[in-house]
Design a protein around this motif. Structure first.
Motif, short mmCIF file in Angstrom:
data_model
loop_
_atom_site.label_atom_id
_atom_site.label_comp_id
_atom_site.label_asym_id
_atom_site.label_seq_id
_atom_site.Cartn_x
_atom_site.Cartn_y
_atom_site.Cartn_z
N SER A 394 14.50 23.73 -23.27
CA SER A 394 16.06 23.37 -23.12
C SER A 394 15.96 22.03 -22.33
O SER A 394 15.03 21.54 -22.04
N GLY A 395 17.04 21.42 -22.02
CA GLY A 395 17.08 20.29 -21.39
C GLY A 395 18.25 19.26 -21.72
O GLY A 395 19.09 19.83 -22.39
N ASP A 396 17.93 18.05 -21.30
CA ASP A 396 18.94 17.06 -21.92
C ASP A 396 17.98 15.86 -22.33
O ASP A 396 17.52 15.21 -21.73
N GLY A 397 18.12 15.86 -23.73
CA GLY A 397 17.32 14.73 -24.28
C GLY A 397 17.08 15.07 -25.64
O GLY A 397 17.60 15.97 -26.40
N THR A 398 16.07 14.35 -26.41
CA THR A 398 15.77 14.38 -27.76
C THR A 398 14.17 15.10 -27.92
O THR A 398 13.41 14.41 -27.18
#
Length: 406
Positions: A394-398
């Protein structure tokens, strides 16, 4: 889950700034060309499972089935069958081609029987494996891939208006396509070196004058600008003329290029994620001071015009964007994650390397999300996941996911 400690390779063609910018490190002033992630004995990643830093190669060798899974070991043996890289090119790499598996097996056996040392500069085959590759662009990325049609190559050479190139133009117009490409490439690579150097010098000067007059297909790089640039980096090199026979490709971020056996190619510039079969077999065609074995090269190259197939992935129901390839040593995909989305499960009966290229990603292990088994990855960081190991992200990015196609 093991966060990887990876080695940067300082090849001369590398960018001094692209990898440091991605990794958040201070530039050294020296080229930083490739960051290797995997178990290749030339520069294996390292892991720490509580007893100090250990080579991933040694970890896998101690328990191949436990680390790779029984399917991978049955199909590919007790070694990790792929190598993942971040590649940052500031100048052209050598023009090269890779053998298929049968060619590699025969070539390796022959050179072993002749007693050629593995580290000999004229050795072609370092192992008995093929070396398919996939390059996914993180920035605009220029390259050469496969032969253009002979009539297109003839038009490019003719426009340079260099007398010593006229015989090649005539051959490209008069002969069947495959024969024409073979005959011209052979003639370029076997010409007198001094004569060819003079031809390259005149061709480069003409290309400088013509640069900017046109762009390649689909907005690709100007072929005359490419000719002039390669000549600046490799003055007098026959590969400058050989490169005019190839398609020029410009990848946008997220697009990828698959390079199979027998396809001549070269990377020209840009930052990307590269994955390949675990092999060192390279036959060079030019743009290099290294050994060029012309007879063996001509046996390996596939002399047929091709359209470079640019890969654009599509997301499945779980948001995994897969880059489809026809081989099973590796499988590359990516996730573009957004905050608030539930963790994506990535369990797989094969080894995996997960690489964050933007933002921040969290890997969740066997414990609930937020527990002690969580491993955060900032951009440029990566982790090794053994076969059958529970993992979610999970997270925010590539996040790029490299694994085996079981």
């Amino acid at each position: 889950m093991d966060r990887l400690e990876n080695t940067v390779r300082p090849y001369a063609w590398g960018s001094a700034t692209a990898l440091p910018e991605l990794l958040g490190t201070r530039p050294t002033g020296e080229p930083q060309a490739e960051l290797w992630m995997g178990a290749h004995p030339g520069a294996p990643s390292r892991v720490d499972r509580g007893a100090g830093s250990t080579s991933l190669h040694d970890v896998i060798a101690a328990d191949p089935e436990g680390e790779l899974g029984s399917r991978t070991v049955r199909a590919h043996g007790p070694d990790l069958p792929f190598l993942l890289k971040l590649l940052a090119a500031a100048s052209p790499l050598s023009l090269q081609v890779h053998p298929d598996r049968a060619q590699a097996e025969r070539g390796f056996a022959d050179e072993e029987a002749r007693g050629i040392p593995l580290d000999a500069p004229h050795r072609n085959y370092k192992d008995a494996n093929h070396k398919p590759e996939l390059l996914c662009a993180l920035t605009p990325f220029d390259g050469l891939c496969g032969f253009r049609r002979p009539d297109e190559a003839a038009a490019l050479l003719d426009a340079l208006d260099v007398d010593t190139l006229k015989p090649y133009v005539d051959i490209l117009h008069a002969r069947p396509e495959g024969d024409a490409l073979r005959e011209v490439l052979s003639a370029v690579l076997t010409a007198d070196r001094d004569d060819m150097a003079r031809t390259v010098t005149r061709a480069a000067a003409a290309a400088e004058r013509l640069a900017g007059a046109r762009t390649g297909a689909d907005g690709g790089p100007d072929p005359y600008a490419v000719c002039a640039d390669t000549a600046r980096h490799f003055p007098g090199d026959p590969g400058v003329i050989a490169a005019t026979l190839l398609n020029h490709v410009r990848l946008r971020p997220g697009e990828a290029l698959y390079l199979g056996a027998g396809v001549p190619h070269a990377y020209l510039g840009g930052l990307g994620v590269e994955i390949m079969a675990n092999s060192d077999n390279v036959l060079r065609c030019g743009l290099t001071p290294k050994h060029v074995d012309v007879p063996e090269l001509l046996r390996i190259v596939r002399f047929e015009p091709t359209e470079p197939g640019i890969l654009r992935p599509e997301a499945d129901a779980d948001d995994e964007e897969l880059y489809e390839t026809p081989i099973d040593e590796f499988r590359l995909s990516r996730y573009v994650l957004v905050p608030g989305a539930g963790p994506h499960r990535l369990d797989r009966p094969a080894p995996q390397i997960l690489l964050c290229t933007s933002g921040r990603i969290t890997l969740h292990g066997g414990a609930p999300a937020g527990g002690a088994a969580d491993v955060p990855l900032d951009r440029g960081q990566s982790a090794f996941i053994p076969a059958d190991e529970p993992v979610a992200v999970s997270g925010d990015g590539t996040l790029f996911r490299a694994t085996v196609a079981v």
